[in-house]
Design a protein around this motif. Structure first.
Motif, PDB file in Angstrom:
ATOM      1  N   LEU A 127      31.562  14.906 -12.065  1.00  0.00           N
ATOM      2  CA  LEU A 127      30.820  15.499 -10.950  1.00  0.00           C
ATOM      3  C   LEU A 127      31.326  16.894 -10.608  1.00  0.00           C
ATOM      4  O   LEU A 127      30.584  17.708 -10.070  1.00  0.00           O
ATOM      5  N   THR A 128      32.578  17.179 -10.937  1.00  0.00           N
ATOM      6  CA  THR A 128      33.128  18.510 -10.662  1.00  0.00           C
ATOM      7  C   THR A 128      32.490  19.571 -11.547  1.00  0.00           C
ATOM      8  O   THR A 128      32.649  20.759 -11.287  1.00  0.00           O
ATOM      9  N   LEU A 129      31.782  19.152 -12.587  1.00  0.00           N
ATOM     10  CA  LEU A 129      31.169  20.087 -13.528  1.00  0.00           C
ATOM     11  C   LEU A 129      29.755  20.509 -13.130  1.00  0.00           C
ATOM     12  O   LEU A 129      29.193  21.430 -13.725  1.00  0.00           O
ATOM     13  N   LEU A 130      29.173  19.830 -12.145  1.00  0.00           N
ATOM     14  CA  LEU A 130      27.790  20.128 -11.758  1.00  0.00           C
ATOM     15  C   LEU A 130      27.629  21.576 -11.301  1.00  0.00           C
ATOM     16  O   LEU A 130      28.516  22.136 -10.670  1.00  0.00           O
ATOM     17  N   ASP A 131      26.462  22.130 -11.626  1.00  0.00           N
ATOM     18  CA  ASP A 131      26.132  23.494 -11.213  1.00  0.00           C
ATOM     19  C   ASP A 131      25.088  23.534 -10.109  1.00  0.00           C
ATOM     20  O   ASP A 131      25.055  24.465  -9.311  1.00  0.00           O
ATOM     21  N   GLY A 132      24.198  22.561 -10.095  1.00  0.00           N
ATOM     22  CA  GLY A 132      23.113  22.549  -9.126  1.00  0.00           C
ATOM     23  C   GLY A 132      22.659  21.138  -8.839  1.00  0.00           C
ATOM     24  O   GLY A 132      23.061  20.185  -9.517  1.00  0.00           O
ATOM     25  N   PHE A 133      21.800  21.021  -7.824  1.00  0.00           N
ATOM     26  CA  PHE A 133      21.303  19.711  -7.424  1.00  0.00           C
ATOM     27  C   PHE A 133      19.875  19.863  -6.917  1.00  0.00           C
ATOM     28  O   PHE A 133      19.583  20.754  -6.120  1.00  0.00           O
ATOM     29  N   ILE A 134      19.008  18.983  -7.397  1.00  0.00           N
ATOM     30  CA  ILE A 134      17.619  18.984  -6.944  1.00  0.00           C
ATOM     31  C   ILE A 134      17.514  18.075  -5.728  1.00  0.00           C
ATOM     32  O   ILE A 134      17.882  16.907  -5.777  1.00  0.00           O
ATOM     33  N   VAL A 135      17.027  18.635  -4.645  1.00  0.00           N
ATOM     34  CA  VAL A 135      16.861  17.911  -3.388  1.00  0.00           C
ATOM     35  C   VAL A 135      15.371  17.631  -3.214  1.00  0.00           C
ATOM     36  O   VAL A 135      14.564  18.558  -3.180  1.00  0.00           O
ATOM     37  N   SER A 136      15.034  16.359  -3.140  1.00  0.00           N
ATOM     38  CA  SER A 136      13.637  15.967  -3.037  1.00  0.00           C
ATOM     39  C   SER A 136      13.375  15.242  -1.728  1.00  0.00           C
ATOM     40  O   SER A 136      14.248  15.130  -0.877  1.00  0.00           O
ATOM     41  N   ASN A 137      12.189  14.723  -1.592  1.00  0.00           N
ATOM     42  CA  ASN A 137      11.750  14.120  -0.336  1.00  0.00           C
ATOM     43  C   ASN A 137      11.380  12.645  -0.484  1.00  0.00           C
ATOM     44  O   ASN A 137      10.491  12.157   0.192  1.00  0.00           O
ATOM     45  N   TYR A 138      12.064  11.920  -1.357  1.00  0.00           N
ATOM     46  CA  TYR A 138      11.734  10.509  -1.601  1.00  0.00           C
ATOM     47  C   TYR A 138      11.747   9.707  -0.305  1.00  0.00           C
ATOM     48  O   TYR A 138      10.849   8.939  -0.026  1.00  0.00           O
ATOM     49  N   CYS A 139      12.799   9.858   0.457  1.00  0.00           N
ATOM     50  CA  CYS A 139      12.891   9.239   1.786  1.00  0.00           C
ATOM     51  C   CYS A 139      13.912  10.051   2.584  1.00  0.00           C
ATOM     52  O   CYS A 139      14.636  10.872   2.030  1.00  0.00           O
ATOM     53  N   THR A 140      13.982   9.799   3.870  1.00  0.00           N
ATOM     54  CA  THR A 140      14.886  10.564   4.724  1.00  0.00           C
ATOM     55  C   THR A 140      16.335  10.392   4.294  1.00  0.00           C
ATOM     56  O   THR A 140      17.095  11.362   4.234  1.00  0.00           O
ATOM     57  N   THR A 141      16.725   9.165   3.968  1.00  0.00           N
ATOM     58  CA  THR A 141      18.109   8.928   3.553  1.00  0.00           C
ATOM     59  C   THR A 141      18.421   9.659   2.254  1.00  0.00           C
ATOM     60  O   THR A 141      19.496  10.247   2.114  1.00  0.00           O
ATOM     61  N   ALA A 142      17.491   9.637   1.309  1.00  0.00           N
ATOM     62  CA  ALA A 142      17.709  10.355   0.042  1.00  0.00           C
ATOM     63  C   ALA A 142      17.841  11.854   0.298  1.00  0.00           C
ATOM     64  O   ALA A 142      18.693  12.521  -0.301  1.00  0.00           O
ATOM     65  N   LEU A 143      17.021  12.376   1.170  1.00  0.00           N
ATOM     66  CA  LEU A 143      17.095  13.798   1.511  1.00  0.00           C
ATOM     67  C   LEU A 143      18.456  14.132   2.126  1.00  0.00           C
ATOM     68  O   LEU A 143      19.121  15.088   1.709  1.00  0.00           O
ATOM     69  N   LEU A 144      18.896  13.344   3.078  1.00  0.00           N
ATOM     70  CA  LEU A 144      20.203  13.576   3.699  1.00  0.00           C
ATOM     71  C   LEU A 144      21.338  13.426   2.684  1.00  0.00           C
ATOM     72  O   LEU A 144      22.311  14.179   2.708  1.00  0.00           O
ATOM     73  N   THR A 145      21.220  12.453   1.794  1.00  0.00           N
ATOM     74  CA  THR A 145      22.240  12.233   0.767  1.00  0.00           C
ATOM     75  C   THR A 145      22.331  13.437  -0.161  1.00  0.00           C
ATOM     76  O   THR A 145      23.425  13.939  -0.436  1.00  0.00           O
ATOM     77  N   ALA A 146      21.188  13.903  -0.649  1.00  0.00           N
ATOM     78  CA  ALA A 146      21.180  15.062  -1.548  1.00  0.00           C
ATOM     79  C   ALA A 146      21.714  16.308  -0.849  1.00  0.00           C
ATOM     80  O   ALA A 146      22.478  17.079  -1.442  1.00  0.00           O
ATOM     81  N   GLU A 147      21.336  16.496   0.397  1.00  0.00           N
ATOM     82  CA  GLU A 147      21.856  17.642   1.154  1.00  0.00           C
ATOM     83  C   GLU A 147      23.368  17.547   1.306  1.00  0.00           C
ATOM     84  O   GLU A 147      24.083  18.539   1.155  1.00  0.00           O
ATOM     85  N   THR A 148      23.868  16.356   1.612  1.00  0.00           N
ATOM     86  CA  THR A 148      25.310  16.158   1.797  1.00  0.00           C
ATOM     87  C   THR A 148      26.056  16.404   0.498  1.00  0.00           C
ATOM     88  O   THR A 148      27.092  17.089   0.487  1.00  0.00           O
ATOM     89  N   ILE A 149      25.549  15.874  -0.613  1.00  0.00           N
ATOM     90  CA  ILE A 149      26.203  16.073  -1.918  1.00  0.00           C
ATOM     91  C   ILE A 149      26.210  17.550  -2.288  1.00  0.00           C
ATOM     92  O   ILE A 149      27.215  18.075  -2.770  1.00  0.00           O
ATOM     93  N   THR A 150      25.095  18.230  -2.046  1.00  0.00           N
ATOM     94  CA  THR A 150      25.011  19.662  -2.344  1.00  0.00           C
ATOM     95  C   THR A 150      26.068  20.436  -1.565  1.00  0.00           C
ATOM     96  O   THR A 150      26.741  21.313  -2.107  1.00  0.00           O
ATOM     97  N   GLU A 151      26.238  20.082  -0.299  1.00  0.00           N
ATOM     98  CA  GLU A 151      27.249  20.749   0.527  1.00  0.00           C
ATOM     99  C   GLU A 151      28.662  20.376   0.084  1.00  0.00           C
ATOM    100  O   GLU A 151      29.536  21.244   0.001  1.00  0.00           O
ATOM    101  N   GLN A 152      28.894  19.083  -0.195  1.00  0.00           N
ATOM    102  CA  GLN A 152      30.230  18.631  -0.597  1.00  0.00           C
ATOM    103  C   GLN A 152      30.710  19.353  -1.856  1.00  0.00           C
ATOM    104  O   GLN A 152      31.878  19.716  -1.963  1.00  0.00           O
ATOM    105  N   LEU A 153      29.805  19.500  -2.828  1.00  0.00           N
ATOM    106  CA  LEU A 153      30.190  20.068  -4.125  1.00  0.00           C
ATOM    107  C   LEU A 153      29.908  21.568  -4.225  1.00  0.00           C
ATOM    108  O   LEU A 153      30.141  22.169  -5.274  1.00  0.00           O
TER     109      LEU A 153
END
Length: 184
Positions: free
Chosen positions: A96-122
């Protein structure tokens, strides 16, 4: 068939090495949540590798994620956040330390918050990609514009413009792979 006898840690270490090699060859690694409808063909054809977040953590990782979001949210999402939070201590998730980007989608509110959090964390480049749930002409037009925007953003990020030939090639490969797994 090495992967049938290898330990989980050995498989993750091999995966980590593979991704390191791909990055050394100029490829970008783009993560996304597994249950979202992300066009992997586009990612591959842009000289990138899609990294599907299909793994889930244990109760400890879920508790860590619950500390960042509401504990009543989806345990899968909470465990992903907890996994990212504790990836340095876990050799299995070092990739996971190798990731360059992350696609944030709108599947559900929790998925959106999760993707946003991961994007910020990494500290990843964020690519917003909204998928309509209806199939009216207006929704199809909107989805088409979202795909065009994703292609443009990935091309700028990866420095690799898309070609129809590459897109069709990866599309055929992925269809063949999906058929194989469906038959198995």
């Amino acid at each position: 068939m090495y992967f049938l006898t290898a330990s989980t840690e050995e498989l993750f270490l091999e995966y980590f090495r593979y991704l390191q090699e791909q990055k050394a060859n100029g490829k970008k690694l783009i993560g996304y949540l597994a249950h979202e409808f992300i066009p992997e063909e586009i990612i591959y054809s842009m000289n990138c590798i899609p990294i599907s977040f299909i793994f889930a953590g244990d109760e400890e990782r879920t508790a860590i994620g619950a500390g960042r979001l509401n504990p009543t949210m989806c345990p899968f999402s909470l465990s992903l956040i907890g996994t990212v939070d504790s990836m340095i201590q876990s050799p299995s998730f070092r990739f996971l330390t190798l990731l360059d980007g992350f696609i944030v989608s709108n599947y559900c509110t929790t998925a959106l918050l999760t993707a946003e959090t991961i994007t910020e964390q990494l500290h990843l480049k964020r690519f917003d990609f909204h998928i309509p749930f209806l199939q009216t002409p207006a929704h199809i037009q909107f989805y088409s514009s979202e795909i065009e925007k994703l292609i443009q953003n990935l091309a700028e990020f990866s420095g690799s413009p898309i070609s129809l030939e590459k897109l069709m090639n990866y599309s055929k490969k992925l269809q063949k792979m999906r058929k194989f797994f469906s038959d198995v």
